[in-house]
Enzyme design. Structure first.
Site, mmCIF file in Angstrom:
data_model
loop_
_atom_site.group_PDB
_atom_site.id
_atom_site.type_symbol
_atom_site.label_atom_id
_atom_site.label_comp_id
_atom_site.label_asym_id
_atom_site.label_seq_id
_atom_site.Cartn_x
_atom_site.Cartn_y
_atom_site.Cartn_z
ATOM 1 N N LYS A 7 0.846 -1.200 0.000
ATOM 2 C CA LYS A 7 0.000 0.000 0.000
ATOM 3 C C LYS A 7 0.881 1.250 0.000
ATOM 4 O O LYS A 7 0.606 2.211 -0.712
ATOM 5 C CB LYS A 7 -0.947 -0.012 1.210
ATOM 6 C CG LYS A 7 -2.071 -1.018 1.014
ATOM 7 C CD LYS A 7 -2.861 -1.331 2.265
ATOM 8 C CE LYS A 7 -3.840 -2.476 1.971
ATOM 9 N NZ LYS A 7 -4.580 -2.934 3.146
ATOM 10 N N GLN A 20 -4.979 -1.588 9.297
ATOM 11 C CA GLN A 20 -4.770 -2.915 8.702
ATOM 12 C C GLN A 20 -5.335 -3.996 9.620
ATOM 13 O O GLN A 20 -4.986 -4.079 10.794
ATOM 14 C CB GLN A 20 -3.259 -3.134 8.469
ATOM 15 C CG GLN A 20 -2.936 -4.417 7.726
ATOM 16 C CD GLN A 20 -3.502 -4.449 6.316
ATOM 17 O OE1 GLN A 20 -3.363 -3.498 5.553
ATOM 18 N NE2 GLN A 20 -4.158 -5.533 5.947
ATOM 19 N N ASP A 30 -11.542 2.641 3.370
ATOM 20 C CA ASP A 30 -11.853 1.221 3.197
ATOM 21 C C ASP A 30 -13.344 1.000 2.962
ATOM 22 O O ASP A 30 -13.769 -0.112 2.661
ATOM 23 C CB ASP A 30 -11.421 0.432 4.444
ATOM 24 C CG ASP A 30 -10.063 -0.228 4.253
ATOM 25 O OD1 ASP A 30 -9.706 -0.517 3.101
ATOM 26 O OD2 ASP A 30 -9.369 -0.451 5.262
#
Ligand code: NAP
Length: 284
Positions: free
Chosen positions: A53, A97, A120
């Site tokens: 990422k 995460q 997200d």
């Protein structure tokens, strides 16, 4: 004759386009676009995801702020960090995460991310808007799948779409996106009876199960579009999907490989969502 949908290529094209848009944003505003990535603990798979990422941020011109936290971090400490990032104007998107170390309450932590920084697409508001077919930040993996289908001009209207898996991050939002695209959607899961009967009716079959080579050729309709979200290791430790690719591909009109299919699209959609949160560009 089947066509392999090359997720790596589509993602690469999207990243180039994004890079230009981000550079234009920086030129016109004099500001950076910032993404915070929080990793707690030392889960090796999470470390790889976070590294990828951050690499994608560098590639597209997004400024990444990485927070590597020890596995013994307390709930209070991580909550305070998220609150301070939520109020930081330099940071437009926040990603925690998952999975977090077991002693932490992930749901409580995710709830501290403001909707407009929820890159997200996990917040109740963003999911609610998706269900209402409104503009929202959409979970990256299913959104990436939709972009792949769009790229190949696959018309979903009236098609039978079957999603295997009903997780909050893949299966459920995937089903919503397909409904919004006018497909007729069936969602299957571990309690589904006669799974094969559902699958053989699918014009579009999406596998998000987490079981290596679970979808076999007898489960696939001739000419189906098969999208493999799974990321697993086979008996030799090699990366593979949820679909038995070698045996299934002959029956398909389109199929995605693993690796090089949905995976690269997921990270690209994270960059895309971060761009949207920063610019307020219309969310599509
Ligand atoms: P998950 O939370 O474990 O969900 C798996 C789903 O599969 C559940 O809904 C489960 O049903 C269903 N399932 C399990 N066994 C089944 C069976 N025998 N028959 C039918 N359904 C069954 O997993 P996830 O987070 O959605 O991820 C799924 C896969 O996608 C994993 O391999 C993951 O690594 C991969 N993934 C890839 C990306 C990417 O970027 N490529 C991103 C995210 C995830 P129940 O609900 O009944 O338990």
């Amino acid at each position: 004759m089947y066509k392999i949908i090359d997720g790596k290529k589509i993602a690469g094209e999207m990243r180039l386009e994004l890079k230009e848009k981000i550079s234009e944003y920086k030129r016109s505003t004099g500001k950076d676009i910032g993404l915070a990535v929080i990793l707690a603990g030392d889960n090796p798979a999470s470390q790889v995801y976070v590294r990828n990422k951050i690499k994608a941020c560098e590639e597209t011109g997004i400024k990444s702020y990485a927070y590597y936290l020890p596995s013994h971090i307390t709930q209070k400490e991580i909550e305070e960090l998220v609150i301070s990032i939520a109020n930081d104007e330099k940071i437009h998107g926040i990603l925690v995460q998952l999975p977090l170390p077991e002693h932490l309450n992930a749901e409580k932590i995710l709830r501290l991310i403001p909707d407009k920084k929820d890159v997200d697409g996990f917040s109740a508001n963003n999911i609610g808007k998706l269900c209402l077919n409104g503009n929202s930040l959409v979970s990256c993996t299913p959104h990436g799948v939709m972009k792949m289908l769009e790229h190949e001009n696959i018309d979903l209207r009236g098609k039978n779409a079957v999603v295997i898996g009903r997780s909050n991050i893949v299966g459920r939002p995937m089903a919503m996106l397909l409904i919004n695209a006018d497909a007729t959607v069936t969602v299957c899961h571990s309690k589904t009876q006669n799974l094969k009967e559902h699958c053989v009716n699918a014009d579009v079959l999406i596998a998000a199960i987490g079981k290596a080579k679970f979808v076999t050729s007898d489960m696939v309709k001739e000419g189906a579009v098969v999208i493999d979200v799974g990321m697993n290791r086979d008996e030799n430790g090699k990366l593979c999907g949820d679909v038995d690719f070698e045996n299934v591909k002959q029956k398909c009109s389109y199929i995605t490989p693993v690796p090089g299919g949905v995976g690269p699209m997921t990270i690209t959609m994270l960059m895309y969502n971060t761009y949207l949160t920063a610019t307020g560009a219309e969310i599509d």
